[in-house]
Design a protein around this motif. Sequence first.
Motif, mmCIF file in Angstrom:
data_model
loop_
_atom_site.group_PDB
_atom_site.id
_atom_site.type_symbol
_atom_site.label_atom_id
_atom_site.label_comp_id
_atom_site.label_asym_id
_atom_site.label_seq_id
_atom_site.Cartn_x
_atom_site.Cartn_y
_atom_site.Cartn_z
ATOM 1 N N MET A 30 0.814 -1.197 0.000
ATOM 2 C CA MET A 30 0.000 0.000 0.000
ATOM 3 C C MET A 30 0.848 1.247 0.000
ATOM 4 S SD MET A 30 -2.799 0.919 2.814
ATOM 5 C CE MET A 30 -2.629 2.486 3.519
ATOM 6 N N PHE A 31 1.915 1.260 0.765
ATOM 7 C CA PHE A 31 2.812 2.399 0.808
ATOM 8 C C PHE A 31 4.221 1.945 0.452
ATOM 9 C CE2 PHE A 31 -0.520 2.815 3.926
ATOM 10 C CZ PHE A 31 -1.028 4.062 3.683
ATOM 11 N N PRO A 32 4.964 2.708 -0.391
ATOM 12 C CA PRO A 32 6.292 2.250 -0.782
ATOM 13 C C PRO A 32 7.268 2.270 0.362
ATOM 14 C CG PRO A 32 5.912 4.452 -1.608
ATOM 15 C CD PRO A 32 4.629 3.993 -0.986
ATOM 16 N N LYS A 33 8.275 1.385 0.316
ATOM 17 C CA LYS A 33 9.223 1.258 1.408
ATOM 18 C C LYS A 33 10.005 2.533 1.645
ATOM 19 C CE LYS A 33 9.632 -3.727 0.910
ATOM 20 N NZ LYS A 33 10.477 -4.869 0.588
ATOM 21 N N ALA A 34 10.327 3.247 0.567
ATOM 22 C CA ALA A 34 11.086 4.481 0.730
ATOM 23 C C ALA A 34 10.316 5.493 1.574
ATOM 24 C CB ALA A 34 11.407 5.078 -0.632
ATOM 25 N N TYR A 78 4.693 -12.923 17.699
ATOM 26 C CA TYR A 78 5.921 -12.146 17.578
ATOM 27 C C TYR A 78 6.129 -11.171 18.725
ATOM 28 C CZ TYR A 78 5.595 -14.163 12.949
ATOM 29 O OH TYR A 78 5.488 -15.053 11.913
ATOM 30 N N GLY A 79 5.088 -10.898 19.491
ATOM 31 C CA GLY A 79 5.231 -10.087 20.687
ATOM 32 C C GLY A 79 5.062 -8.591 20.479
ATOM 33 N N GLN A 80 5.471 -7.831 21.488
ATOM 34 C CA GLN A 80 5.342 -6.375 21.457
ATOM 35 C C GLN A 80 6.376 -5.796 20.495
ATOM 36 O OE1 GLN A 80 4.876 -4.489 25.304
ATOM 37 N NE2 GLN A 80 5.882 -2.600 24.614
ATOM 38 N N LEU A 81 5.909 -4.923 19.607
ATOM 39 C CA LEU A 81 6.799 -4.370 18.589
ATOM 40 C C LEU A 81 7.418 -3.051 19.001
ATOM 41 C CD1 LEU A 81 4.821 -5.034 15.258
ATOM 42 C CD2 LEU A 81 6.392 -6.545 16.499
ATOM 43 N N LEU A 112 0.512 4.740 11.847
ATOM 44 C CA LEU A 112 1.244 3.799 11.003
ATOM 45 C C LEU A 112 2.752 3.933 11.182
ATOM 46 C CD1 LEU A 112 1.743 1.770 8.767
ATOM 47 C CD2 LEU A 112 1.327 3.583 7.099
ATOM 48 N N ILE A 113 3.273 5.128 11.038
ATOM 49 C CA ILE A 113 4.726 5.299 11.072
ATOM 50 C C ILE A 113 5.324 4.880 12.424
ATOM 51 C CG2 ILE A 113 6.560 7.045 11.042
ATOM 52 C CD1 ILE A 113 5.117 8.316 8.677
ATOM 53 N N PRO A 114 4.756 5.296 13.552
ATOM 54 C CA PRO A 114 5.323 4.803 14.817
ATOM 55 C C PRO A 114 5.107 3.304 15.033
ATOM 56 C CG PRO A 114 3.407 6.208 15.228
ATOM 57 C CD PRO A 114 3.762 6.369 13.791
ATOM 58 N N ALA A 115 4.039 2.727 14.478
ATOM 59 C CA ALA A 115 3.840 1.270 14.584
ATOM 60 C C ALA A 115 4.949 0.523 13.866
ATOM 61 C CB ALA A 115 2.484 0.875 14.007
ATOM 62 N N VAL A 116 5.383 1.067 12.755
ATOM 63 C CA VAL A 116 6.436 0.423 11.965
ATOM 64 C C VAL A 116 7.799 0.618 12.613
ATOM 65 C CG1 VAL A 116 7.668 0.477 9.761
ATOM 66 C CG2 VAL A 116 5.160 0.565 9.803
ATOM 67 N N GLY A 117 8.098 1.843 13.043
ATOM 68 C CA GLY A 117 9.391 2.106 13.663
ATOM 69 C C GLY A 117 10.542 1.716 12.752
ATOM 70 N N ASP A 118 11.459 0.907 13.260
ATOM 71 C CA ASP A 118 12.627 0.484 12.478
ATOM 72 C C ASP A 118 12.422 -0.839 11.754
ATOM 73 O OD1 ASP A 118 14.103 2.710 13.211
ATOM 74 O OD2 ASP A 118 14.843 1.751 15.045
ATOM 75 N N TYR A 119 11.198 -1.379 11.815
ATOM 76 C CA TYR A 119 10.920 -2.612 11.095
ATOM 77 C C TYR A 119 10.662 -2.323 9.615
ATOM 78 C CZ TYR A 119 9.998 -4.813 15.669
ATOM 79 O OH TYR A 119 10.096 -5.290 16.959
ATOM 80 N N ALA A 137 7.990 -2.347 6.991
ATOM 81 C CA ALA A 137 6.539 -2.242 7.119
ATOM 82 C C ALA A 137 5.813 -3.475 6.597
ATOM 83 C CB ALA A 137 6.040 -1.010 6.373
ATOM 84 N N TYR A 138 6.476 -4.233 5.721
ATOM 85 C CA TYR A 138 5.825 -5.349 5.060
ATOM 86 C C TYR A 138 6.225 -6.701 5.635
ATOM 87 C CZ TYR A 138 4.897 -1.559 1.882
ATOM 88 O OH TYR A 138 4.497 -0.345 1.366
ATOM 89 N N ASP A 139 7.181 -6.691 6.556
ATOM 90 C CA ASP A 139 7.620 -7.953 7.148
ATOM 91 C C ASP A 139 8.396 -7.635 8.423
ATOM 92 O OD1 ASP A 139 8.474 -10.493 7.787
ATOM 93 O OD2 ASP A 139 9.932 -10.635 6.157
ATOM 94 N N LEU A 140 7.786 -7.827 9.572
ATOM 95 C CA LEU A 140 8.407 -7.423 10.838
ATOM 96 C C LEU A 140 9.650 -8.236 11.167
ATOM 97 C CD1 LEU A 140 7.611 -9.735 13.176
ATOM 98 C CD2 LEU A 140 5.384 -8.623 12.999
ATOM 99 N N ARG A 141 9.912 -9.295 10.420
ATOM 100 C CA ARG A 141 11.129 -10.073 10.640
ATOM 101 C C ARG A 141 12.355 -9.420 10.001
ATOM 102 N NH1 ARG A 141 8.706 -15.326 7.966
ATOM 103 N NH2 ARG A 141 8.164 -13.635 6.519
ATOM 104 N N GLN A 142 12.124 -8.398 9.200
ATOM 105 C CA GLN A 142 13.209 -7.669 8.563
ATOM 106 C C GLN A 142 13.239 -6.243 9.094
ATOM 107 O OE1 GLN A 142 13.772 -8.599 4.228
ATOM 108 N NE2 GLN A 142 11.660 -9.312 4.349
ATOM 109 N N ASN A 143 14.408 -5.597 8.955
ATOM 110 C CA ASN A 143 14.478 -4.198 9.373
ATOM 111 C C ASN A 143 14.062 -3.294 8.220
ATOM 112 O OD1 ASN A 143 16.701 -3.876 7.637
ATOM 113 N ND2 ASN A 143 18.184 -4.206 9.277
ATOM 114 N N SER A 144 14.210 -1.997 8.406
ATOM 115 C CA SER A 144 13.703 -1.039 7.431
ATOM 116 C C SER A 144 14.449 -1.089 6.106
ATOM 117 C CB SER A 144 13.756 0.379 8.002
ATOM 118 O OG SER A 144 15.079 0.716 8.356
ATOM 119 N N PHE A 145 15.559 -1.815 6.067
ATOM 120 C CA PHE A 145 16.293 -1.979 4.818
ATOM 121 C C PHE A 145 16.122 -3.413 4.313
ATOM 122 C CE2 PHE A 145 18.267 1.523 7.048
ATOM 123 C CZ PHE A 145 18.272 2.493 6.058
#
Length: 481
Positions: free
Chosen positions: A1-5, A257-260, A311-318, A320-328
């Motif tokens: 829905m929203f691009p990673k950049a 996965y617990g508290q994000l 949305l943005i604070p929910a994502v943080g450094d994760y 956005a499309y896979d919480l098992r990966q970081n923002s990169f």
Amino acid sequence: MFPKAFIRAGIALLAGASITCAVAVVDDDLDTSEAGHIGIQSEVHDGTGIHYVKNSGICETTPGVTQISGYIDVGTNMSMWFWFFESRKSPKTAPFTLWLNGGPGCSSMNGLFQENGPCSVNADLNSTTLNPYSWNNLSNMIYIDQPIGTGFSYGTDPVYTTEEAAPFVWTAFQVLFESQLFSKYASREFIFATESYGGHYAPSFVTYFEEKNALIASGAIHAVPIAVSALMINNGWIDPHIQSIAFLTFATYAPGYGQLQPNDVLKNMSDALNSSDGCLAQEKACYAAGNSTSSNKICADADQYCIGNLLIPAVGDYDAYDLRQNSFALFPHEYYVDYLREKDVMKKIGTQVQYEECLDAPRGLFRQTGDSARTWLPQLSTLANSGMKILIWAGDTDIICNWLGVHASVLAMDWQGNQTLHNTPFTNMTINGKPVAAVQNVDNFSFARVYESGHQVPAFQPKTALEIFSQVIRKEQLHSV
């Protein structure tokens, strides 16, 4: 829905989604020329036509399987890109499936090359590998870039809302199904499959198709019916009010996965959600304002506020499309973007413009009307009530359209199966004894939480996605195999 950049930069700006096999028989009635043009004097719908390249040799290299890529003219200076792949098995009887990515403004080539298409692009950026889990194992597949200005589509873009996008996609299929190339598919089972912003597109477009079908049946208009037999929405953005709440719920505890996010971030999110002028209040004001022109600013403001403060604070450094990966995040790979910009590839498939995965221009028009802040839950409810085969599914590591919000939207549908769905426990769907999803089935409606999958389910869990797709095709309730 929203691009990673966009997510990585933390900009509160609505954006788009990225934020093998048996030999098939080639039909004899297809033009065997390598390139062709259905001109205005031959087969036309309202002065429009198809410009295409057949069997380009790009992506689908399974012997005997036909592919066609090109443009559908859906209006003056409006060329909509499509890429069609014949089914690898029984193409003369297999269903016909449309795949749309979301955004708005994100190309369906994303789904083709990263998710469920016939191939993926290798790390050398210059070669492809056949996808053994491609959905054209089971169905004739068409991928379309819409609205105009998305992906390879080009020309004048008059679309500011989801509702305004629907007629152009309907026109595209009128052109296709009235042509010699595609007329035989008009009577096939038609499956509408989409993801992300497709939670808006699908209820809108299918509702529009149904309205047109009624006019055709009554004799009010003469056109080709588009009878959708099954609807699939993967990690869809359906109801912003409900799904904004789920940003906080999911960040507080993502099941499995617990508290994000830390408590202080969660507190700020809660305040932003529930304050008198917060996200929920602004979303309610948007819904109450309806679709009048005066509602545009109300809804656009609500959208920007909820994105920036939830949305943005929910994502943080994760990612956005896979919480098992970081923002990169590195998966799914973006190799295909460079591949589609190669001049030789562009020439072979017949594209007229350079590829862009998610473009600002079409997205910006939707942003002006606050389209993302509007709900399509009533239309989805009506479709469910009609008995149409519907699958709503979601990967459980996605944050942006997380499964808790998608499931809460489903539970809020006003339809005859509402109470039964509430009383139906999740059961594990297994493949060869391994749990792959938690599912609920009520008549022709199914919901699935797909385990260990991000936003693009067919990319993360291709085998599971293909099995689920096969069960939808057969109109079965989701079950273990």
